[in-house]
Design an enzyme around this catalytic site. Structure first.
Site: not given
Ligand code: M6R
Length: 614
Positions: A2, A27, A75, A101-102, A484, A488, A491, A507, A609
């Site tokens: 949010c 956000r 969100w 927010n929260g 990683e 990527k 997501e 395994h 985010k």
């Molecule tokens: O702001 P942060 O680095 O704490 O966020 C952690 C994760 O939420 C963040 O890295 C998330 O996995 C990303 N969307 C990955 O691209």
């Protein structure tokens, strides 16, 4: 999660708020809304879907010009993303409007209390109770500031609230607990937002707020108190980046722009942190040499991409310092009752500095008297503020939901920390440390080389547009790179993707291999024990079963040629620093594949985010 904006001044509040929401949309983007104070009433609109839906509605049915207003991009947590659940929420008499927010954890109890008084709820949200409670207070004679203080004393959970009162057009009042809120200080105008990006085009002077504080902005000033009304002095700071950093600069996506900013981000993150002889200087760390020498265990805690940066860091830190280093997902950390002592150093990695899971992990660590060091990209965010020490990454604002330059600079900060500990504790000779520092200084050029090769990766992404599943294999520091790369792709492209330690294949996961399945293989540099050769065996195993192998390998290493369907060359680097170069093609691949699939790369579905709820 949010984005929140509040404004009071001389400009069109609607324009300031909508522009601010546009910059905060990363956000959350399930719905958006605004409320403006106009001649003793609240006017506004709210719409499910992206901000564009709200903007379209406002174009069709314009609101009157006003100079005080609030806005929100959501969100969803409580209730689906509908027009009715979108913020702002209003009290029964439509006098008070609030955005949030929260999560208000005791909302069910408060809702019951309000309903018993005859209040009818018009949404499924936890936020609406705050609107009714605030309105009840102002109708009883309290100012909006007093109302906010009184209501916040009753709320449990995590919240940023920003509110307006139709009968008091001169002020916007906000409060925060465990959720981000900053104040933008202008001339004859002031701003409230979840993030400075919302007001950066108007002012770079800002105030950070502490936990459990209430802030009142008017056109002339800013007043901060605690929840009991006791005045508090906020901390001022100047934002060291400007509007251009928050714009796309001709790129189609923020993410692509941020991938291309990585050489600069690495250079900025190294700047001033070592002298010409390669001696580390991390004066900002705020931890004494004695404290660093007494560390007998390191626990790195983080989520998502930041967690993978931590996994890479473990290899480097243990190798350079010989201090045992564990890496733990922040949301699992405190529930397993970790063994923490005064000599444990907990390193929290977070780009946003607001991730609730990571925040809760460091609070637990501090309660056990462990020292906490934050690696963070956001000045003044909650995690660095609640830590004993901080290393800021200097990536500049990261707007794309998928973290790229954030990850890259987290790796740099981890390397710096590892080398600094080795220097302080004498576990590496000065020349050895200098050699690594010199190699780090070359990484901006090596990453730039990878970016120059983007077209071959884009072409590959276009070829694989219809792939339903992609696997990533790596070993040693290449294993987190594989994880990683898979994250990527998940997501952004919304396809099945998994990263494996190549040795684990046999395994179980090898059963997934079928004809033409794309498998990225990150090859360690030659000469690193038996790793390189073991990885070659792994590739042969998957290729023998029909996989399409895409091999990320250093220049000059031709041993892989017979087993590779596609080769992506990376500059020669040492094993521990190779992730900096190896991750770049994986970022470019995910960005391009999502683009050709027609996805919104900057705002992937269901994500936000910064994840400020647990
Ligand atoms: O702001 P942060 O680095 O704490 O966020 C952690 C994760 O939420 C963040 O890295 C998330 O996995 C990303 N969307 C990955 O691209």
């Amino acid at each position: 999660m949010c984005g929140i904006v509040g404004y009071v001044g001389e400009r069109s509040a609607e324009r300031v708020v909508i522009d601010g929401l546009r910059r905060l949309e990363y956000r959350g983007y399930d719905s958006a809304g605004v409320a403006l104070v106009h001649e003793g009433t609240l006017v506004g609109d709210k719409k499910a879907g992206k901000l564009a839906n709200l903007v379209k509605a406002l174009d069709e049915t314009p609101l009157p010009e006003t100079t005080t207003g609030i806005g929100h991009t959501r969100w969803a947590t409580h209730g689906p993303p509908t027009d009715g659940n979108a913020h702002p929420h209003l009290g029964t008499e439509r006098r008070v409007g609030v955005v949030h927010n929260g999560i208000i954890e005791n909302f069910a109890h408060l809702r019951g209390e309000l309903e018993a008084e005859g209040v009818t709820m018009s949404s499924d949200t936890d936020t609406e109770v705050a609107a009714h409670l605030l309105e009840r207070e102002v109708r009883g004679g309290a100012t909006l500031t007093q109302a906010m203080q009184a209501v916040c004393r009753r709320l449990e959970g995590a919240f940023t609230l920003v509110a307006v009162d139709a009968e008091d057009a001169d002020r916007v009042v906000a409060a925060r607990r465990n959720s981000p809120l900053v104040v933008g200080v202008g001339q004859g105008e002031n701003f409230l937002a979840s993030d400075v990006a919302a007001f950066i085009e108007h002012t770079r002077d800002a105030l950070e707020l502490g936990q459990d504080q209430v802030v009142t902005i008017t056109a002339e000033g800013v007043e901060v108190t605690d929840f009991d009304g006791v005045a508090v002095e906020p901390t001022a700071f100047h934002v060291d980046w400007d509007l251009s950093a928050a714009e796309k600069d001709g790129f189609d996506w923020f993410m692509r722009k941020e991938i291309f900013e990585q050489p600069r981000a690495i250079a900025d993150s190294l700047l001033g942190r070592h002298d010409e002889a390669g001696r580390l200087q991390l004066d900002e760390l705020r931890m004494s040499v004695e404290d660093l020498r007494s560390v007998d265990k390191i626990i790195i805690t983080a989520c998502g991409t930041a967690f993978y940066a931590g996994l890479v860091a473990k290899y480097a830190i243990e190798h350079w310092t010989r201090i045992p280093c564990e890496v733990e997902l922040a949301h699992e950390f405190r529930y397993r009752d970790p063994i923490l002592t005064r000599d444990t150093l907990v390193v929290a990695i977070s780009q946003s500095g607001e991730t609730a899971d990571t925040l809760m992990a460091i609070r637990h660590a501090r309660e056990q008297h462990s020292k906490v060091l934050a690696i963070c990209n956001t000045n003044g965010a909650t995690i660095p503020r609640e830590s004993d020490a901080v290393i800021y990454t200097h990536a500049g604002p990261e707007i794309g939901v998928a973290s790229t330059k954030g990850f890259m600079t987290q790796l740099i900060a981890c390397y710096l920390l590892g080398l600094y500990l080795a220097q302080v504790r004498g576990t590496k000779y000065a020349e050895e440390i200098r050699d690594v520092v010199e190699e780090l200084a070359q990484m901006p050029d090596r990453v730039a080389t990878m970016l120059e090769r983007c077209d071959e990766v884009y072409e590959l992404a276009r070829e694989l547009e219809d792939a339903g599943s992609v696997l990533f294999l790596g070993r040693h520091a290449g294993f987190p790179v594989a994880l990683e790369g898979a994250l990527k792709l998940k997501e952004l492209a919304y396809i099945h993707a998994e990263g494996f330690a190549a040795g684990e294949l046999k395994h179980g996961p090898i059963a997934l291999i079928e004809k033409d399945l794309p498998v990225f293989c990150v090859i360690p540099p030659r000469g690193r024990d038996f790793l390189h050769d073991k990885m070659l065996s792994g590739i042969q195993e998957v290729r023998a079963r029909g996989a399409r192998t895409i091999v990320v390998v250093e220049e000059g290493d031709d041993t892989v040629v017979p087993y590779a369907d596609t080769i992506i060359r990376i500059p020669v680097s040492s094993t521990l620093l190779q992730p900096l170069a190896a991750v770049v093609p994986l970022q470019l691949f995910a960005c391009e594949l999502a683009t050709v699939k027609g996805h919104d790369v900057d705002q992937p579905r269901n994500l936000a985010k910064s994840v400020t709820v647990e």
